[in-house]
Design an enzyme around this catalytic site. Structure first.
Site, PDB file in Angstrom:
ATOM      1  N   CYS A  22      44.711  -1.904  23.586  1.00  0.00           N
ATOM      2  CA  CYS A  22      43.423  -1.556  24.184  1.00  0.00           C
ATOM      3  C   CYS A  22      42.279  -2.094  23.332  1.00  0.00           C
ATOM      4  O   CYS A  22      42.497  -2.720  22.288  1.00  0.00           O
ATOM      5  CB  CYS A  22      43.290  -0.047  24.332  1.00  0.00           C
ATOM      6  SG  CYS A  22      43.232   0.847  22.764  1.00  0.00           S
TER       7      CYS A  22
ATOM      8  N   CYS B 297      42.230  -1.159  19.684  1.00  0.00           N
ATOM      9  CA  CYS B 297      43.126  -1.968  18.843  1.00  0.00           C
ATOM     10  C   CYS B 297      42.419  -3.247  18.394  1.00  0.00           C
ATOM     11  O   CYS B 297      42.523  -3.654  17.231  1.00  0.00           O
ATOM     12  CB  CYS B 297      44.394  -2.326  19.603  1.00  0.00           C
ATOM     13  SG  CYS B 297      45.364  -0.920  20.171  1.00  0.00           S
TER      14      CYS B 297
ATOM     15  N   ASP C  98      18.723 -36.957  29.885  1.00  0.00           N
ATOM     16  CA  ASP C  98      18.569 -38.286  29.300  1.00  0.00           C
ATOM     17  C   ASP C  98      18.731 -39.298  30.442  1.00  0.00           C
ATOM     18  O   ASP C  98      19.371 -38.986  31.458  1.00  0.00           O
ATOM     19  CB  ASP C  98      19.642 -38.488  28.230  1.00  0.00           C
ATOM     20  CG  ASP C  98      19.711 -39.928  27.763  1.00  0.00           C
ATOM     21  OD1 ASP C  98      18.683 -40.451  27.294  1.00  0.00           O
ATOM     22  OD2 ASP C  98      20.796 -40.538  27.891  1.00  0.00           O
TER      23      ASP C  98
ATOM     24  N   ASP D 148      24.357 -38.185  26.621  1.00  0.00           N
ATOM     25  CA  ASP D 148      25.645 -38.825  26.327  1.00  0.00           C
ATOM     26  C   ASP D 148      25.666 -39.609  25.025  1.00  0.00           C
ATOM     27  O   ASP D 148      26.739 -39.961  24.538  1.00  0.00           O
ATOM     28  CB  ASP D 148      26.017 -39.778  27.468  1.00  0.00           C
ATOM     29  CG  ASP D 148      25.163 -41.045  27.438  1.00  0.00           C
ATOM     30  OD1 ASP D 148      23.928 -40.928  27.303  1.00  0.00           O
ATOM     31  OD2 ASP D 148      25.735 -42.142  27.535  1.00  0.00           O
TER      32      ASP D 148
ATOM     33  N   ASP E 164      21.112 -38.469  21.436  1.00  0.00           N
ATOM     34  CA  ASP E 164      20.905 -37.212  22.166  1.00  0.00           C
ATOM     35  C   ASP E 164      21.469 -36.014  21.408  1.00  0.00           C
ATOM     36  O   ASP E 164      21.220 -34.869  21.798  1.00  0.00           O
ATOM     37  CB  ASP E 164      21.587 -37.277  23.543  1.00  0.00           C
ATOM     38  CG  ASP E 164      21.017 -38.370  24.422  1.00  0.00           C
ATOM     39  OD1 ASP E 164      19.793 -38.585  24.373  1.00  0.00           O
ATOM     40  OD2 ASP E 164      21.795 -39.007  25.145  1.00  0.00           O
TER      41      ASP E 164
END
Length: 737
Positions: A20, A23, A424, A626, A630
């Site tokens: 649970c 725990c 971009d 990409d 960036d």
């Protein structure tokens, strides 16, 4: 805790005995107290704990000792290395839970049949194996928790069933103690046995549902090929993929999975990459194209050269990232864990108060006993503990199937709050490479013949674009006898027929005495559209103009509101274009993409400042990019989204990576993020509201006014169903589109 350094180790440990949220909270707390442990995250769904520690201050053996000391079992370990991922081990637990449930059921059903008889001794004989054989797991768990001066779900079940069982034993063998009761004192063997049976049923249903939740990552693991066809000295032999080395030649037959990442060296085929990128249409692969491990070769045989193997393949890194993300916790989950740490002690206090109150003011000892047992049994820390990890696991697994890697749980919260998205331009909104858009000449095929022949063999992107369009038109090209490149100006070539050919700028051609006035009007128009103009001259005469541009991706410019930008604006997001390109080029691209906010001529180091400026105005910003330039902006943004076809640096800085280069994944990523976070909030709401409503009812709050008292048996059924309902709600994410 120690200060984070680059010298830390990351290890995953599979832990047995977790039941649970208490725990989870207890285990994380114990690990974080250990000197040298920098971070610890325990996943209740899979049973794996991810621990980051400094080997100079502690070691794996010591960490395992701490786990064992608090009452759990460190079953196995593995170092965090991309690609070395095992599927979650849930099937063994599921089998054990089913076995114990069936045993408990076999003994409990006869007890239920004896409820209205006076066969107390027979009920005692049937209930005892259920209490101490099937229920042994609860006693063991409660004892281990007690040794650590804490409590968990096992404590509640052990106390509740023991109270019912031992009360019944006393009533069976020492009825004189209950002389105040009218007639023979009642027994509740059916209550204790039924509670254990229903809890075991709940555990079985939980384990089966957890297995379904793990299906996505198991599916990724199942994509891995086991063998490959290795070509050596003209011979082909089947070998395990673990034997493949970078640079080796492999043959892939139709219907086979591609074994490792590589490049096609001969042949062509159609490859199904749906499981990697989420795109349902197959992709044509020919010589020079990249192919990925785990994707399916559909039509023809081809050979490939291995470029990435083992843990370096995209598939292995996907598995690693998905599993790592599933271990992470959103802030909302960490707050729930903090509440769970106090949950069981609070329930014990409520049960004690309920018993004392009803014993003093209630109708009988039996009434007080049943109220206390109902409180202990109905409380369900399992539902609280499962609410977040089950949603994270299913949501991120579904994302992986769609080619969307969400790297951490925090990205879910970020994605839900985004109101501004910055794109971009080059390589993100556009394909990142030029293509021919316009041909201006009285004879366009003739124009392409001379220009492409002169450029034939050149590696310049503009040259390759011109050659590509000529080949697509099946124009036969010849190799120039001489070729000279003039950087920044163009090229001069002599073809086999002795024909002099110039391909370049108007200024350069005019310096060579070639007049280009006839085409300057078109060139000016192309410039306003963000296109690059290349003039072509043959034997001293300008014969035409070729316009090239880095074109927008198809999914950006789709009509009828189906484009990515339109979809984002429909979601209420402000969209920006951010680029270092000239303003006229940027504005031309933005107009085509229906983007109204343009930030042009921005140097790489200035991109971060532009993102910060938007954040300073109170916006929650997502950045999509990409390239290397960036990376800083991706890291600065509230949510960084990297295009999978981009650089490794960009992907490392981002929160979300799109495995393919399709921008439609941006919309899907934001939608999935919002849907997963919404699902988490639903689960937490139901888990907490369930306890807030049923615990008072179990304590007898409604009894004085309405005569309603929740029986322990119904409390056990409600507890079991609460966890199952949370998991079932999370599993809805498997069908997210």
């Amino acid at each position: 805790m120690a200060t984070t350094t680059n010298l830390s180790n990351k290890t995953s440990i599979r832990i047995g005995g977790l039941s649970c949220a208490s725990c989870v909270a207890k285990t994380e707390k114990a690990l974080l107290k250990l000197d040298g442990v920098q971070n610890a995250s325990v996943n209740l769904v899979t049973g794996w704990a991810r621990v980051e520690y400094l080997p100079s201050l502690t070691n794996l053996a010591h960490i395992q000792e701490v786990i064992a000391a608090i009452g759990y079992q460190p079953l196995e370990t593995r170092e965090e290395e991309a690609g070395q991922v095992d599927p979650p081990r849930i099937s063994e637990q599921e089998s054990s839970s089913l076995h114990m449930f069936l045993i408990a059921l076999a003994f409990t059903l006869p007890i239920m049949g004896l409820m209205h008889t006076h066969q107390s001794l027979l009920s005692f004989l049937l209930a005892t194996p259920v209490q101490f054989w099937v229920g042994a797991t609860f006693y063991k768990g409660a004892w281990k928790a007690a040794r650590q001066k804490t409590s968990d779900m096992n404590t509640l079940i052990a106390l509740g069933t023991s109270t019912s069982y031992f009360y019944s034993v006393l009533a069976t063998f020492f009825p004189v103690l209950f002389s105040g009761e009218s007639g023979a004192p009642p027994v509740y063997y059916d209550t204790s046995a039924t509670i254990i049976t229903l809890v075991m049923m709940g555990r079985f249903l939980e384990e089966r549902s957890r297995k379904k939740a793990c299906s996505a990552i198991e599916g990724l693991i199942g994509m891995q090929a086991k063998t490959a066809h290795l070509l050596t000295q003209g011979e082909e032999k089947e070998v395990p993929i673990t034997d493949i080395q970078v640079g080796q030649q492999l043959r892939v037959r139709p219907g086979e999975k591609i074994p490792v990442d590589g490049t096609v060296t001969s042949g062509a085929s159609w490859v199904n990459e749906a499981m990697m990128t989420g795109e349902s249409l197959s992709v044509e692969k020919k010589t020079g194209d990249r192919v990925l491990a785990g994707t399916l070769n559909e039509t023809s045989c081809f050979t490939m050269m291995a470029t990435q193997i083992g843990s370096k393949t995209v598939l292995s890194q996907m598995i690693h990232l998905v599993e790592e993300a599933q271990q992470s916790k959103p802030l909302l989950a960490r707050r729930a864990d903090q509440v769970a740490a106090y949950f069981v002690p609070a329930v014990l206090m409520i049960a004690a108060c309920s018993f004392i109150g009803w014993l003093h003011w209630g109708p009988s000892l039996t009434h007080a006993l049943l109220a206390a047992v109902s409180v202990l049994v109905v409380a369900c820390p399992c539902a609280i503990g499962l609410a977040t990890p089950i949603s994270v696991m299913v949501g991120m697994g579904r994302g992986a199937q769609m080619g969307i890697l969400i790297k951490n749980g925090g990205a879910l919260e970020k994605g839900e709050a985004i109101d501004t998205i910055v794109f971009d331009k080059t390589g993100t909104l556009t394909y990142g490479k030029p293509s021919v858009t316009d041909l201006i000449s009285s004879n366009k095929d003739n124009l392409l013949y001379y220009a492409a022949s002169a450029e034939f063999g050149s590696e310049h992107p503009l040259a390759q674009a011109i050659v590509k369009v000529a080949q697509a038109k099946n124009i036969h090209l010849i190799t120039p006898t001489s070729f000279t490149a003039y950087p920044g100006c163009g090229i001069y070539a002599i073809l086999d027929e002795g024909i002099s050919t110039w391909v370049g700028t108007a200024k350069w051609l005019e310096e060579a005495g070639i007049h280009c006035e006839a085409f300057k009007g078109d060139a000016k128009r192309f410039s306003m559209e963000g296109k690059t103009s290349v003039y072509v001259a043959v034997n001293g005469a300008c014969i035409g103009l070729i316009a090239l541009a880095d074109t927008l991706r198809e999914e950006v410019v789709r009509d009828r509101g189906a484009g990515v930008i339109q979809q984002l604006r429909q979601r209420g997001l402000q969209v920006y274009l951010l680029t270092g390109d000239r303003r006229e080029v940027a504005e031309a691209i933005a107009k085509q993409a229906s983007i109204h906010n343009v930030m042009a001529e921005v140097l790489p180091h200035e991109k971060v400042a532009r993102v910060k400026a938007l954040q300073a105005k109170g916006h929650k910003v997502a950045m999509v990019g990409d390239g290397i330039n960036d990376a800083l902006a991706l890291a600065q943004a509230d949510l960084g989204i990297a295009i999978g076809s981009g650089t490794d640096v960009a992907m490392a800085a981002a929160d979300i990576t799109l495995i393919g280069s399709h921008l439609a994944g941006v919309v899907k990523a934001l939608s999935l993020s919002a849907a997963t976070f919404k699902n988490i909030k639903q689960n937490l709401f139901f888990a907490f509201i369930y306890n807030l409503l049923l615990i008072p009812i179990a304590a007898g709050l409604l009894y004085p006014s309405f005569g309603i008292l929740l029986s322990p048996t119904l409390a056990a059924l409600a507890m079991a169903l609460s966890s199952v309902s949370v998991i079932t709600n999370a599993l809805r994410l498997r069908w997210f589109q």
